[in-house]
Design an enzyme around this catalytic site. Structure first.
Site, short mmCIF file in Angstrom:
data_model
loop_
_atom_site.label_atom_id
_atom_site.label_comp_id
_atom_site.label_asym_id
_atom_site.label_seq_id
_atom_site.Cartn_x
_atom_site.Cartn_y
_atom_site.Cartn_z
N CYS A 185 -0.49 4.08 2.44
CA CYS A 185 -0.21 3.88 3.75
C CYS A 185 1.09 4.18 4.06
O CYS A 185 1.42 4.73 5.02
CB CYS A 185 -0.83 2.33 4.04
SG CYS A 185 -2.10 1.68 3.51
N ASP A 186 2.07 3.50 3.28
CA ASP A 186 3.52 3.66 3.58
C ASP A 186 4.59 4.52 2.69
O ASP A 186 5.91 4.53 2.98
CB ASP A 186 4.00 2.09 3.35
CG ASP A 186 3.34 1.21 4.47
OD1 ASP A 186 2.69 1.62 5.65
OD2 ASP A 186 3.01 -0.33 3.88
N CYS A 190 0.75 -1.10 0.01
CA CYS A 190 -0.11 -0.13 0.09
C CYS A 190 0.90 1.38 0.01
O CYS A 190 1.27 1.48 1.12
CB CYS A 190 -0.90 0.06 1.27
SG CYS A 190 -2.10 1.26 1.27
#
Length: 314
Positions: free
Chosen positions: A144-145, A141
């Site tokens: 997300c990261d 992701c």
């Protein structure tokens, strides 16, 4: 256990499962959670969550899910570390559903309502060190990261919409983005293709795949094989994002609920109601688009509210 009729059995224990359990418990539905094979869901393998509302300093994924569990337990949610292996679903309004679970074939719950929060599983490359370095340079992701790889070199595997969306996003914050595509063309929508092709910070490597992942405790680079030239090339990168799709965990509901062509549960009017009365779906199991912890948690809330409304209408 087998004769009692429950109001709410939740299958799955990620953000959607725990969120739905808290709302169901506060509504007096006495929910039961079957936590499944991966209690806490995918987030327990995420080193750091930096974009969930209410955590200004971020939080470790495993710690976050432990907090969710403790909050559910505060409302006396019954949590069983068991997996459902079969369901018998009634197609009648007010019907009683049967959920078989655990290692014993005769263990089952009877319930008027079920919330499905079984999530999805990212497709993997199936190469050495991929799982070992998950959370230490490898991610599924970018939203997300991606922030953790600001001003660093990264690579993305995939040629669909998600991969190209990741590439566009990462190109704004990373030093260099390599997009590895197994085929000699992109599958994504034309507008995404044009954006990527015209982005000077993105290098597309067609007919390419990863043959080796470099690094012992943290990702240091990847070895790329090109099918046209038959040559290998080493790229030093800090982040690798795998975007080749997800498998929704819906095999349990095949031929029992309406699923789309990819296996995701179809819900009505953007809500959580499935094709069977009393059965509701929340989180990634119905979401092939956003796949975020916060959207999963919100749909868990929706599922519990929809179930409560359904029960009161009986």
């Amino acid at each position: 256990m087998n004769n009692k009729i429950h109001n709410c059995v939740i299958i799955g224990s990620g953000p959607a499962g725990y969120s739905s359990s808290i709302y169901a418990a506060r509504s007096g539905l006495n929910p039961i959670i079957l936590s499944g094979n991966l209690p806490g869901g995918q987030l327990i393998n995420t080193n750091y969550i930096d974009n969930y509302l209410g955590f200004p300093n971020g939080i470790n994924g495993s710690k976050f899910m432990d907090n969710c569990k403790k909050q559910a337990e505060r409302f006396n949610v019954k949590i069983l570390n068991e997996s459902a292996f079969k369901v018998d679903l009634s197609n009648k309004v007010g019907g009683i559903h049967k959920i078989f679970f655990g290692k014993e074939k005769n263990n089952f719950f009877l319930s008027k309502g079920i919330i499905i929060a079984t999530g999805s599983t990212p497709k993997t490359l199936g190469i050495k060190k991929e799982k070992k370095l998950l959370g230490s340079g490898i991610s599924f992701c970018a939203v997300c990261d991606g922030f953790f790889y600001k001003k660093k070199n990264v690579a993305i595997v995939g040629g669909g919409d998600t991969a190209l969306e990741y590439a566009n996003y990462l190109s704004r914050i990373c030093k260099k983005v390599y997009l590895l595509v197994r085929k000699n063309y992109l599958k994504a929508s034309k507008i995404l293709q044009n954006n990527v092709i015209n982005n000077n910070n993105i290098t597309i490597l067609f007919k390419s795949t990863i043959s080796d992942i470099i690094g012992d405790n943290v990702l240091e680079g990847i070895k790329i094989f090109n099918y046209n030239t038959k040559n290998y090339e080493l790229k030093q990168i800090s982040g690798l994002f795998i975007a080749i799709g997800h498998y929704p965990n819906t095999i349990l509901f095949k031929n029992k609920l309406d699923l789309d062509s990819k296996g995701f549960i179809i819900v009505k009017n953007g809500g959580t109601n499935t094709s069977v009365p009393g059965i509701f779906a929340a989180g990634d199991v119905k979401d092939s688009n956003y796949k975020q912890a916060i959207t999963s948690a919100s749909s868990g809330c929706m599922a519990a509210l929809d179930l409560e409304k359904y029960l009161y209408s009986l």
